[in-house]
Design an enzyme around this catalytic site. Structure first.
Site, PDB file in Angstrom:
ATOM      1  N   GLU A 152       7.503   1.271  -8.900  1.00 56.48           N
ATOM      2  CA  GLU A 152       6.668   0.458  -9.786  1.00 56.48           C
ATOM      3  C   GLU A 152       6.424   1.097 -11.147  1.00 56.48           C
ATOM      4  OE1 GLU A 152       4.101  -2.059  -6.588  1.00 56.48           O
ATOM      5  OE2 GLU A 152       3.405  -0.023  -6.972  1.00 56.48           O
TER       6      GLU A 152
HETATM    7  N1  IFG Z   1       3.178  -1.098  -3.396  1.00 54.77           N
HETATM    8  C1  IFG Z   1       2.947   0.241  -3.954  1.00 54.77           C
HETATM    9  C2  IFG Z   1       1.910   1.085  -3.260  1.00 54.77           C
HETATM   10  C3  IFG Z   1       0.756   0.269  -2.693  1.00 54.77           C
HETATM   11  C4  IFG Z   1       1.302  -0.847  -1.834  1.00 54.77           C
HETATM   12  C5  IFG Z   1       0.193  -1.564  -1.096  1.00 54.77           C
HETATM   13  C6  IFG Z   1       4.932   1.011  -2.776  1.00 54.77           C
HETATM   14  C7  IFG Z   1       6.128   1.926  -2.750  1.00 54.77           C
HETATM   15  C8  IFG Z   1       2.093  -1.776  -2.701  1.00 54.77           C
HETATM   16  N2  IFG Z   1       4.212   0.987  -3.920  1.00 54.77           N
HETATM   17  O1  IFG Z   1       4.646   0.360  -1.802  1.00 54.77           O
HETATM   18  O2  IFG Z   1       1.394   2.040  -4.172  1.00 54.77           O
HETATM   19  O3  IFG Z   1      -0.060  -0.223  -3.725  1.00 54.77           O
HETATM   20  O4  IFG Z   1       0.698  -2.415  -0.088  1.00 54.77           O
END
Ligand code: IFG
Length: 526
Positions: free
Chosen positions: A332
């Site tokens: 992200e």
């Molecule tokens: N995606 C984000 C996490 C977390 C997650 C919550 C990943 C690799 C959503 N990154 O999963 O930091 O916020 O479900």
């Protein structure tokens, strides 16, 4: 009526004592195949009797198996009230408990064999790790009361037969996000105990994120004194000193669980950017962040100090991490341009390998230059996972819509999120890692990991609710591969409730496992 002659009364008394004596010594018939073991062992042959552990039971070890013996004694003594102690011997052992290291390439690094008859319980493996996995099976073969910290009545009988057990995947793990909400060393140890119970061998600690930096770095102290001072919701946060981190590593290693520390970058870095102005492109420190948004932060990939900083962090972290991996995150990074992101990941990969470790990254890192040492963790993009495979990397399977432990069970679950999916217990079990992503086949898969993100999870009760009863299913996926089916597994899982209750675990009593009616029954029984 004339009393029977004394000799007849004595004879009667003696025969009654003999009957009692022999009957209480007669092993109870038990069916090893009926035991609700999770994960399900590779092969079980029942012989219908049982082995009884008594205060007089000998526990025999060699120099190589003494530590495993201590671990087994430590597991048995509190509830039984016995004082079992490993005894060094190279004599032939025909009675008692015997832990042996053998060479049997079939068993690999973590396989074990349990041979149980009425007189002898022998646990054999090629390695201490295999013995520790077998000891968890012994624990599961004993009544749930074995989980008590204080002495309870026995008997302590284990069904007889043989178990041969070889895990399918080399990597079987879970992740705990200690950055969004901080969890104490004892909470992390409790989490490790749960992983050990299900023969998992990896704990991925998500140590840094926008909301908190949780690991002391001596060369950059404000990362924790400032960056570790809060968390989601504005609470006081916290961090692990290096001594505390080393204690977590030690405790995990005792259970042959490797710690994989994650420093998430270049995104998810607000806590570091709030601690040191120089890490920001424009040179001003950011404010601490206690919300739950993602994708708004980035290290300044153009500044040399960024890489000096990362080198210091990876150096200090590698020095106290015996395992082969450092996780560098990479997810992200929405405000890092791709032309900056790729060279950044390449450079960080170089730093990790320079410190003798291999890089793991979330699936976006597949866009960088990988090699067969690098590992990519599939969470969101099968395309990135296929890209990783094409570059010779292995993949850890953590698809959010199947394996994210922070996903709500259903819309009524008090904690968790549902951006990926609602994951009821059967949803978490009914998938095959080797079939999940086309082009990501079994030989490219290092293993399975179920992450627990903690935006909405704040304490051990809530952790337990989210991981139980789904975690056992992920351990079975990791151990048994696709030799599984839900209808059969569900019956074993349902019988785990007595054990979960003996361990005082705050589990979600899913109707998918226990049905609605038994739920009502439970209420009536209370
Ligand atoms: N995606 C984000 C996490 C977390 C997650 C919550 C990943 C690799 C959503 N990154 O999963 O930091 O916020 O479900």
């Amino acid at each position: 009526m004339k009393a029977a002659p004394f000799s007849l009364r004595l004879l009667t008394l003696l025969s009654i004592c003999l009957v009692i004596l022999f009957s209480c010594d007669k092993p109870t018939p038990k069916d090893l195949n009926a035991e609700p073991l999770i994960p399900k062992p590779t092969a079980v042959i029942a012989t219908g009797s049982s082995f009884g552990i008594k205060s007089s039971t000998g526990l025999y070890v060699s120099n190589e198996t003494r530590a495993a013996g201590e671990f087994l004694a430590g597991m048995l003594n509190p509830a039984t009230g016995f004082n079992l102690k490993p005894e060094l011997t190279d004599a032939k052992v025909s009675r008692g408990i015997l832990l042996s290291i053998i060479s049997d390439s079939e068993l690999g690094d973590e396989g074990y064999e349990l041979n149980i008859d009425e007189k002898l319980l022998e646990l054999s493996a090629q390695t201490e790790a295999g013995l520790i996995r077998g000891i968890q099976t012994i624990r599961q073969l004993l009544p749930p009361e074995i989980e008590s910290d204080t002495q309870v009545e026995g008997p302590w009988e284990i069904a007889s037969g043989t178990i041969t057990d070889i895990p399918e995947f080399a990597y079987r793990g879970a992740m705990l996000d200690v950055a969004r909400h901080f969890f104490s060393v004892s909470d992390v140890k409790q989490f490790i105990d749960y992983l050990a119970f299900f023969k998992m061998n990896a704990l991925h600690l998500h140590l840094t994120d926008d909301q908190g930096w949780r690991i002391e770095i001596k060369s950059w102290p404000k990362l924790t004194t400032h960056g570790g001072s809060t968390q989601v919701g504005g609470g006081e946060g916290g961090f692990y000193t290096q001594e505390e981190y080393k204690e977590i590593v030690r405790y995990a290693a005792e259970r042959h669980i490797m710690i994989i520390p994650e420093i998430d970058m270049p995104g998810h870095t607000n806590a570091a950017l709030a601690s040191y102005a120089e890490l920001n492109c424009e040179g001003n420190a950011r404010e601490l962040y206690t919300g739950t948004k993602v994708g708004f932060s980035t290290f300044c990939t153009h500044k040399e100090i960024t890489y000096t900083f990362i080198d210091d962090v990876i150096r200090e972290l590698s020095a106290m991490t015996p395992g082969p991996y450092i996780h560098i995150g990479g997810d992200e990074s929405h405000v890092t341009s791709l032309e900056d992101y790729i060279p950044f990941v390449n450079r960080v990969k170089g730093i990790v390998t320079a410190h003798g470790k291999s890089m793991i990254g979330w699936d976006e890192v597949a866009q960088a230059d990988l090699d067969e040492q690098s590992v990519v963790q599939l969470w969101n993009s099968p395309d990135f996972a296929r890209m990783a495979v094409s570059k010779g990397s292995k993949v850890i399977m953590s698809p959010a819509k199947r394996a994210y432990l922070d996903m709500q069970y259903d819309s009524t679950t008090q904690w968790g999120l549902h951006w990926a999916a609602y994951i009821e217990v059967d949803d978490g079990y009914n998938w095959d890692p080797e079939l999940f992503a086309k082009g990501v086949d079994k030989e490219s898969i290092l293993g399975v990991e179920s992450p627990l993100w903690s935006e909405t999870v704040t304490n051990m009760d809530e952790i337990e609710y989210m991981i139980f009863p789904r975690l056992p299913g992920y351990s079975e996926i990791g151990c048994s591969g696709n030799d599984r089916n839900w209808e059969e597994y569900k019956t074993r899982l349902a019988r785990l409730d007595a054990r979960l209750e003996a361990m005082e675990i705050n589990y979600y009593r899913s109707a998918r496992v226990w049905g609605e009616d038994t739920r009502m029954q439970l209420v009536d029984n209370k």
